[in-house]
Design a protein around this motif. Structure first.
Motif, PDB file in Angstrom:
ATOM      1  N   GLU A 392     -57.822  11.299  41.823  1.00  0.00           N
ATOM      2  CA  GLU A 392     -58.601  12.535  41.879  1.00  0.00           C
ATOM      3  C   GLU A 392     -59.151  12.867  40.495  1.00  0.00           C
ATOM      4  O   GLU A 392     -58.519  12.588  39.484  1.00  0.00           O
ATOM      5  N   ALA A 393     -60.323  13.473  40.483  1.00  0.00           N
ATOM      6  CA  ALA A 393     -60.934  13.880  39.215  1.00  0.00           C
ATOM      7  C   ALA A 393     -61.754  15.141  39.458  1.00  0.00           C
ATOM      8  O   ALA A 393     -62.158  15.427  40.593  1.00  0.00           O
ATOM      9  N   GLU A 394     -62.004  15.882  38.395  1.00  0.00           N
ATOM     10  CA  GLU A 394     -62.771  17.122  38.512  1.00  0.00           C
ATOM     11  C   GLU A 394     -64.260  16.815  38.507  1.00  0.00           C
ATOM     12  O   GLU A 394     -64.789  16.255  37.549  1.00  0.00           O
ATOM     13  N   ARG A 400     -61.929  19.449  42.619  1.00  0.00           N
ATOM     14  CA  ARG A 400     -61.433  18.093  42.398  1.00  0.00           C
ATOM     15  C   ARG A 400     -61.786  17.235  43.609  1.00  0.00           C
ATOM     16  O   ARG A 400     -61.746  17.701  44.746  1.00  0.00           O
ATOM     17  N   GLU A 409     -63.831   7.076  39.274  1.00  0.00           N
ATOM     18  CA  GLU A 409     -62.981   8.075  38.627  1.00  0.00           C
ATOM     19  C   GLU A 409     -63.469   8.356  37.204  1.00  0.00           C
ATOM     20  O   GLU A 409     -63.611   9.519  36.793  1.00  0.00           O
ATOM     21  N   LYS A 413     -65.115  11.911  35.642  1.00  0.00           N
ATOM     22  CA  LYS A 413     -64.619  12.621  34.458  1.00  0.00           C
ATOM     23  C   LYS A 413     -65.722  12.753  33.407  1.00  0.00           C
ATOM     24  O   LYS A 413     -65.872  13.807  32.768  1.00  0.00           O
ATOM     25  N   GLU A 502     -52.579  17.455  32.388  1.00  0.00           N
ATOM     26  CA  GLU A 502     -54.005  17.629  32.639  1.00  0.00           C
ATOM     27  C   GLU A 502     -54.811  17.764  31.343  1.00  0.00           C
ATOM     28  O   GLU A 502     -55.988  18.045  31.357  1.00  0.00           O
TER      29      GLU A 502
END
Length: 505
Positions: A392-394, A400, A409, A413, A502
Motif C-alpha cells: 500500500e502507498a499514499e 492509500r 508502489e 510514493k 511511516e
C-alpha cells in the motif's frame, strides 16, 4: 434420459439460440439454482441484457450485416462476464465459428479475460457442452473430428509487430467473432488491420469492443464519440447504475478526486478524459516541482536510485535525493556503458556523497552492478525488483491504495512526494515522469503502471530518469539523527521500527 438423448436435446436447443444470445445465456447457466454460485442471481444486468438483445435483433433482421458494437464503462460493470458469454454463445450455436479475443496486454488475457471465461465454462449446466467444446490455455474449440482448427476462438495478445494475426480472420459463409477487451489501449494499426476481415459475403460478422475510456484519442474513442461513431452501436455505462459494482468504493473515489475529475469520468462514469491520456503523474505537478525551492534538513539522508541499461536507446541513470530535494546533488547518466564501469562510477559517487541507501534496479544488467558494488565494499547497496510484490502507498493525502508491483508502489510514493519536492529543471525528466499511463490489475483494486514494453508499443521511450528517481522510494530510510537507525546491509533492507514506520526520508 440417456446421456445420448440429453446430448441430442441440447444440440436441438442450441439451434434455437443461433440468433438469440440472451436466450442462450439464460438457458446455459444455473441462474437461481440452489447450491451454485448463481443461487442468488437472476441473470445478466440491464446493460448486458440490452446488448445481447440488440445483437440478436440485428442477426434476425439481417444476419449478414456486419455488427460493430463498442462499450465504454467505469470499473466493475461485468465486461469480462459479457465477453465470456458472447464467446460461448457464438461458438456453440453456429458450426465452424472462428474468432479472436485480444486485449491491451497478454497479462490481461491470461489473468482476467481467460479466467473469467473458464469460470463460466465450468458453470455450464450441461456436461455434454464441455464434451463438445474444450477450453485450453489460449483457445476454446470443438472436439468434433476434423473441426478442431475450423471451429474455434483464440486468445491472441496484440502487438505492433504482429498485426497480421488479425488480418486473416476470414470465414466465408460461417460466423466470425472479433472481441477487443480493454480496447482503449489497442493501437490504431490493429483496428485498421482487423477491419480488413469484414468483407466476407454471406457471413455473420461480429466485432465487439469493451474497455475503460482511458484515452480521448484512438479508434476506441472514435468509435464511441468520434468520427466513426455512426458506424458503431455504442454506449457509455456509469458504474453507479450497475447492480454488481461496489457503490461505496465508487463514492470514495468521487469524494477523493471530485465529481468531474478525469479519474471519476474514466473509472466511474465511463466517460473519456479531458486530458490527452490518463497520466499517472499530471504535468502541472511535475512543472511545479521543477521550479520549487525546498529546505533540506540536517537529518535528511542521502539516497541513491539507479536505473540500469546496457546498450541501445536506453541509458543508465543515477538519481540522488535528499529529503524533499532531488535537484541540488548532481545526477549522472551513462550511455552504452558495461556493468563493471557503471558500478565503478557509482562507487566513486558513493565515496563523494556517502549515501545512507543505494537502491539499484536489479533487472537488465542491474544484478551485475549490485554484485560489483558489493565486491568493491560499497555500503548500503540494496536491490530493487520492479516486478516484486507491491505494498500500500499514499496516492493522495489521506488516501492509500494497493499497488500491483514494486514499480507501481515506488511511482505512487514518488507521485505524492512530487507535490512538495524539487527536481532538476529538465524537459527530459518531465517527459519521463508524465509519460506512463496507469490502470488496475486483475483484482480491480491495485494500481498498475504501464510497463516499459507497453510504452514502446505506442512509441514512447523508456522513462529511465523517472525510474531512477522512483528507486529512491523503494524503502523508507531513517533520518540521520534517529537512534533507531540500523545499518541496512546488516539486514538486507532498510529497517523501520515502531513509531517511525511511516516516516518518510
Amino acid at each position: 434420459m440417456t446421456p445420448q438423448e440429453v446430448r441430442q436435446e441440447v444440440i436441438a436447443d442450441l439451434g434455437r439460440f443461433t440468433h438469440d444470445p440472451l436466450g442462450f445465456v439464460l438457458w446455459a447457466f444455473p441462474w437461481g439454482v440452489g447450491g451454485t454460485s448463481l443461487a442468488n442471481e437472476d441473470g445478466p444486468d440491464v446493460w448486458q441484457r440490452e446488448q445481447l438483445q440488440a445483437i440478436g435483433n440485428d442477426l434476425r433482421a439481417d444476419p449478414y450485416k456486419v455488427i460493430q458494437d463498442a462499450t465504454a464503462s467505469g470499473h466493475g460493470i461485468g465486461k469480462s462476464s459479457q465477453v465470456s458469454w458472447i464467446i460461448l454463445w457464438a461458438l456453440m450455436t453456429h458450426e465452424d465459428t472462428r474468432g479472436v479475443v485480444t486485449a491491451n496486454t497478454e497479462g490481461q488475457l491470461r489473468t482476467k479475460t481467460w479466467p473469467e471465461l473458464s469460470k463460466w465454462y465450468s458453470l455450464l449446466q450441461f456436461d455434454c457442452l464441455r464434451e463438445m467444446f474444450v477450453l485450453e490455455a489460449t483457445s476454446i474449440h470443438s472436439t468434433e473430428t476434423g473441426h478442431e482448427r475450423t471451429w474455434r476462438i483464440d486468445a491472441i495478445p496484440w502487438s505492433e509487430r504482429n498485426t497480421e494475426a488479425f488480418a486473416g480472420l476470414h470465414n466465408a459463409g460461417k460466423r466470425v467473432v472479433l472481441l477487443f477487451d480493454e480496447a482503449s489501449s489497442i493501437i490504431d494499426a490493429i483496428w485498421d488491420t482487423a477491419s480488413g476481415g469484414l468483407t466476407d459475403a454471406n457471413t455473420e460478422i461480429l466485432w465487439l469492443a469493451y474497455g475503460n475510456p482511458t484515452r480521448n484519442t484512438g479508434r476506441f474513442h472514435q468509435a464511441i464519440v468520434g468520427r466513426f461513431r455512426n458506424q458503431w452501436r455504442h454506449r457509455m455505462i456509469d458504474g453507479r447504475n450497475v447492480k454488481r459494482t461496489s457503490k461505496e468504493q465508487l463514492q470514495r473515489w468521487i469524494d477523493a478526486y471530485g465529481e468531474d475529475s478525469d479519474f471519476v469520468r474514466v473509472r466511474v462514469k465511463g466517460q473519456f478524459p479531458r486530458a490527452s491520456s490518463t497520466q499517472f503523474i499530471p504535468v502541472d505537478v511535475v512543472q511545479a516541482a521543477r521550479k520549487r525551492e525546498v529546505q533540506v534538513l540536517e537529518s535528511d539522508p542521502v539516497i541513491f536510485g539507479v536505473d540500469c541499461a546496457r546498450f541501445g536507446d536506453d541509458h543508465s541513470t543515477l538519481a540522488i535525493r535528499r529529503g524533499r530535494d532531488a535537484r541540488s546533488l548532481e545526477w549522472r547518466r551513462w550511455n552504452d556503458q558495461d556493468s563493471m564501469t557503471l558500478a565503478g562510477d557509482i562507487a566513486l559517487e558513493a565515496q563523494r556523497w556517502k549515501p545512507q541507501a543505494i537502491f539499484v534496479d536489479a533487472g537488465n544488467i542491474g544484478a551485475a552492478v549490485i554484485d560489483r558494488l558489493r565486491q568493491l565494499g560499497v555500503q548500503n547497496v540494496m536491490e530493487v525488483w520492479f516486478g516484486g510484490k507491491g505494498r500500500e502507498a499514499e496516492l493522495e493525502p489521506g488516501i492509500r491504495v494497493r499497488t500491483a508491483n514494486k514499480r507501481a508502489e515506488m511511482w505512487t510514493k514518488m507521485r505524492a512526494w512530487l507535490k512538495t519536492g524539487a527536481i532538476p529543471d529538465w524537459d527530459e525528466l518531465e517527459a519521463d515522469l508524465t509519460a506512463p499511463e496507469y490502470g488496475y490489475a486483475s483484482d480491480q483494486t491495485s494500481i498498475q503502471l504501464e510497463s516499459k514494453k507497453e510504452m514502446r508499443a505506442r512509441g514512447m521511450p523508456s522513462p529511465d530518469d523517472a525510474d531512477a528517481l522512483a528507486c529512491t522510494f523503494a524503502e523508507y530510510v531513517m533520518p540521520l539523527d534517529n537512534p533507531y537507525f540500523y545499518n541496512p546491509t546488516e539486514y538486507g533492507v532498510v529497517r523501520e521500527f515502531n513509531r517511525y514506520e511511516e516516516l518518510d526520508g
